[in-house]
Each structure stands twice: as structure tokens, then as C-alpha cells.
Write a protein that holds these residues in place. Sequence first.
Motif, PDB file in Angstrom:
ATOM      1  N   MET A 116       0.828  -1.203   0.000  1.00 12.54           N
ATOM      2  CA  MET A 116       0.000   0.000   0.000  1.00 12.54           C
ATOM      3  C   MET A 116       0.863   1.253   0.000  1.00 12.54           C
ATOM      4  O   MET A 116       0.587   2.208  -0.728  1.00 12.54           O
ATOM      5  N   GLU A 117       1.924   1.266   0.807  1.00 10.24           N
ATOM      6  CA  GLU A 117       2.748   2.472   0.873  1.00 10.24           C
ATOM      7  C   GLU A 117       3.589   2.651  -0.389  1.00 10.24           C
ATOM      8  O   GLU A 117       3.962   3.772  -0.727  1.00 10.24           O
ATOM      9  N   ILE A 118       3.877   1.554  -1.067  1.00 16.36           N
ATOM     10  CA  ILE A 118       4.606   1.675  -2.334  1.00 16.36           C
ATOM     11  C   ILE A 118       3.684   2.304  -3.381  1.00 16.36           C
ATOM     12  O   ILE A 118       4.110   3.139  -4.183  1.00 16.36           O
ATOM     13  N   ASP A 119       2.380   1.917  -3.342  1.00 17.55           N
ATOM     14  CA  ASP A 119       1.415   2.561  -4.234  1.00 17.55           C
ATOM     15  C   ASP A 119       1.364   4.062  -3.961  1.00 17.55           C
ATOM     16  O   ASP A 119       1.295   4.876  -4.879  1.00 17.55           O
ATOM     17  N   MET A 120       1.390   4.413  -2.678  1.00 17.84           N
ATOM     18  CA  MET A 120       1.366   5.834  -2.313  1.00 17.84           C
ATOM     19  C   MET A 120       2.612   6.529  -2.858  1.00 17.84           C
ATOM     20  O   MET A 120       2.529   7.608  -3.453  1.00 17.84           O
ATOM     21  N   ALA A 121       3.768   5.886  -2.668  1.00 14.48           N
ATOM     22  CA  ALA A 121       5.034   6.467  -3.122  1.00 14.48           C
ATOM     23  C   ALA A 121       5.015   6.683  -4.636  1.00 14.48           C
ATOM     24  O   ALA A 121       5.449   7.717  -5.143  1.00 14.48           O
TER      25      ALA A 121
END
Lengths: 253, 278
Positions: B63-68
Motif C-alpha cells: 500500500m505504501e509503495i502505491d502511495m510512493a
Amino acid sequence: MIETITSFFLQLADDYPRWNFIFFYDSFQWWRLVGGLKMTILLSIACVLLSVVIGIVGAWLQGSPRRWVRLLVQGYIQFFRNTPPFVQLLFFYFALGQITPTITGPDGWTEVPLISNVGWAIISLSFFAGSFNVEIFRAGIEAVPESTREAADSLGFSRFQSYVELVMPLAFRVSLPALNNNLVNLIKTTTQAIGIAVPELLYECVGIWNDYPSALYPTMTVLFFVFIILVGILVAGMHKWEKSMQIPGYGAS
Amino acid sequence: MKNKSIALTTLIALTFGFVGTAIAECTNDVWNKVMSRGKVVIGVKADYKPWGFRDSDGSLVGMEIDMAMDVGATLGVEVELVPVQSSNRMQFLEQGKTDMFIATMSDRDDRRKIVGIPQPNYYTSGTNIMSPKALAFKEWEELRGRSVCGKQGAFYNKIVTERYGVNIVAFTGNAEAKQALRDKKCVAWVYDDSSIGSDLASGDYDEFEMPLMSEDDNPWGLAVPLAENDCIFGRFMSGMVFNWHQSGQLIEWEKKWGIKPTAFLANYHENYKDWLSN
């Protein structure tokens, strides 16, 4: 006195938010640091002693007339010298820890291993440093003149007697500088025990600076100085020992 | 002579590290660096399923990679992901090894003194334990004096130690800590309830449960360099998070990664709703 120190560091933390020497005024953090220091000293002493014993015994076995004993020692040296100590720690604790006996705790679920993480750290670090020590002592033994050993043989000394009473005392003196180096390294390597959650100095320091990000620089500074002092004590002791054992005309004076 | 004293002052100032906070106006150094080199370096977790972890071919996903990635796409720059750990994420950012990070960090007062945490927060989690069903824990108090595995760098290690007298055995990584729990070296594994929830849902931990009431619910924040929190970078990231909340993107990602829907995100989505949209 203590009051002045604590208020000084409280003031310092106030003035410079990045220099929060929390352990100098918060007793909980102070005892954490002291606990870590004690564990580091315990690891250091235990590993230094055990690794020297391993070195002496290993070097003796290396000269064994039996081929399989020599091969065994060689295998041990190659295994421990050629793999990173951190990997050894993890392997010993997680892999070998599974097959060593455990005692089931009072709750019926937890299994308390006979060898704790501290135990594994001592074992693995000692074996790691020990493998170097074997080679260090071998170099010392080879420096003992052949004629001296032959003289011992002709006087009827057994292999064990001549090793204990003649070869080792001379070889030890030659080996000391190299041994010194290795033991200094060993003390520094004890910090890797953090990988298996041994509460030594680095473990406690990382804990402190995670709980208090403002204490990062002070904790690192303290860590740095503690190791300079610890290693300094070892080196000073070894030098003194080296000097006291010096034989005039033998080795460097 | 004058040069010398300036050099000395700079040295002292650098040593004590208050240069960044003492200067009020924005220099936007990191922001400008990102723009001029056309690449933003973002710290993410590599061992925290499903926020940041490695999939079977070794690439970082979550999820945080998608955000990044969305940050990079909005900026129109390339994204370089750097795996960070709880115990080094802030240091990496301070040293300039990363330009920012989105790494499951709880937004804490003392952390805001070190890094800039633009508002609003993008997620929240509480503290709970994963423990074997066989032990059937019901209260935090039952953990007093017991060995509980933990992760170095988690802020609640200190809280549960002080509050419940738990003996935390902290490992450097999640994998080691969970292995120690499976090896029965500790009675529980203390961590974020959201992460434990997704572990339990994965089916790999069937003989374990999350039995306690979560404590210390704490919102998460992403981080930019402290000096740029009130400058372009911080303001831009605030806008990013605001938009994720308003558009419902965070809720979508939550669903995509199989995270249990949280009231936190639903509330933000509701509060930030565009009054002109239906």
C-alpha cells in the motif's frame, strides 16, 4: 554532586534539543545503559577466555599424529573463519536452537531452551574468534625452533608434556601481539549479538535512541567512548602481560 | 580572522545540529534537488506486509509503495524506493539518503522534532499482541514479567514495558521476531494490530490469535525533511494526503491490499468530502 550533573544535562537537553543525554538524568535509562554495559563486559570476558582456550586446544590438535583429527580442526577453522559472524549467530540461535533440548515452561506452551540467546552468543562468538586463535597459535608454535622441540623429545618428554611445558610457553609469547589484535576484534564483534536480541550495550543503546530520538547523538557518542575504554583496558592489560613474560634475547624486546 | 570565526561558528552549529531549525525561511533544498534531478528517493518498508514488502520476484510492493508511486507520478519524476527499518528511517532522511519516507511510522511528538510530518495522517493503528491460542490471554496484565518478542524501534515497546512490566525481547526484523514466537521463545509478539491482523488473515498463523483490546491507537504519518515541513515539500505532501482522503484513494488501496477497513479512513473520507459532489 549527582544533582549538579543531572541538572546540567537537563539544561543541555533544553538548550540543544539534539543533545539529550537522557541516561544522565533519567534513572530508568541509566540502568538500561548500565545493564547493557554489564552484558557487554560479560560477553567480552566469556568470549575472550573461551576463544583462547579453543585456540590453545585447537593448535594442540592441529599437531596431532592422527589425520582425521587434523582434518576435523581444519574443517572447523575453514567453516568459522570463512563465514560472517553475524550469519553464524543467526544460524546457531535459530537453526541449532531448534534441535537443542528445551524445558517446557510452567504455562505449558513456552519452551525455555537450555542454551539461551546469551549462551548462543558466547558459543558462536567464541568459536568464531577461536578459529582465528588456532591459526595465531599455530604461527607461534612454528616459530619455536625445531631443535628445541627435538631436545625435549630426546629428554623423554611426551608430545603433551612438551606442548604444555615447552612449546606453548614459548609460542604464547610470540603469539601475543596477533592474539591481542584478534581479541580486540572479538570485543567489538560482541555488538553483533544484537541480532539475536541479546541485551548488550548496542541493543540497549538502539532501544534508548528509538524511544528518545533526541538522544541519538549522545547515545552514539557514549557507545563510542565505552568501546574505546573497554578495548583500551584489554590492550593495556595485554601489553603489561606481554612485557612481564618477556624473555631477554627471545623475540622482540 | 573573520573567516576563521565564521567557519568555527558553522562547525559548532553543525555539530549541534540546530541549523535547520534556526533558519526560518525556506530554502527548499531537497525539493529543488528532487526537481532538478528528476527523481525522488522514498524510504519504504520491505518487511511489513501489506504496507511494504517484497513479492515473489523480489520487487517492493504494498500500500505504501502505491502511495510512493503516486507521489512520483504527481510530481512527474522518477521514484527510487529505498528499504528502511523502523530504527533507521529518520536517520536516513536526516542524512539525505532519502528525500522522504512513507514507512508505517506512528506520528509522535518526539519524532516531529526530528523529521517533518505533514498533516493529515494517512492511517492509524493500535498496539496488540499475537499469541498462541493455547495460552488464551485475556488481559494485558497477564503479560507481566513474561518474555514478549518485539521489534526494535517500535515506540510502544517502552509503553508496554512501563505499563505492564513486560519483558520485551526486541529483534531487528519482523521475521526474526515472529520466528522466535513460533520457536516458543516468547509468549507473544507485540506489534501493530493492523499488521498482526493481516498476518492472521494470511493463514500462516492458524494456531495464533490477537486476543487483547488494542491500546494506544496512534495515527501514522509520512515524513519530509524537518526544515521543509512548512515549505513547498511539506505543503505538497499535505495536499497529496488530503487528496487521497477526499478521493477515497486510501480506502481503495486498503481494499486492494486486503487490509481490514478502518473507521479512521472512513471518517476522514466523510469529513473531507467535496460538498459539491453528490
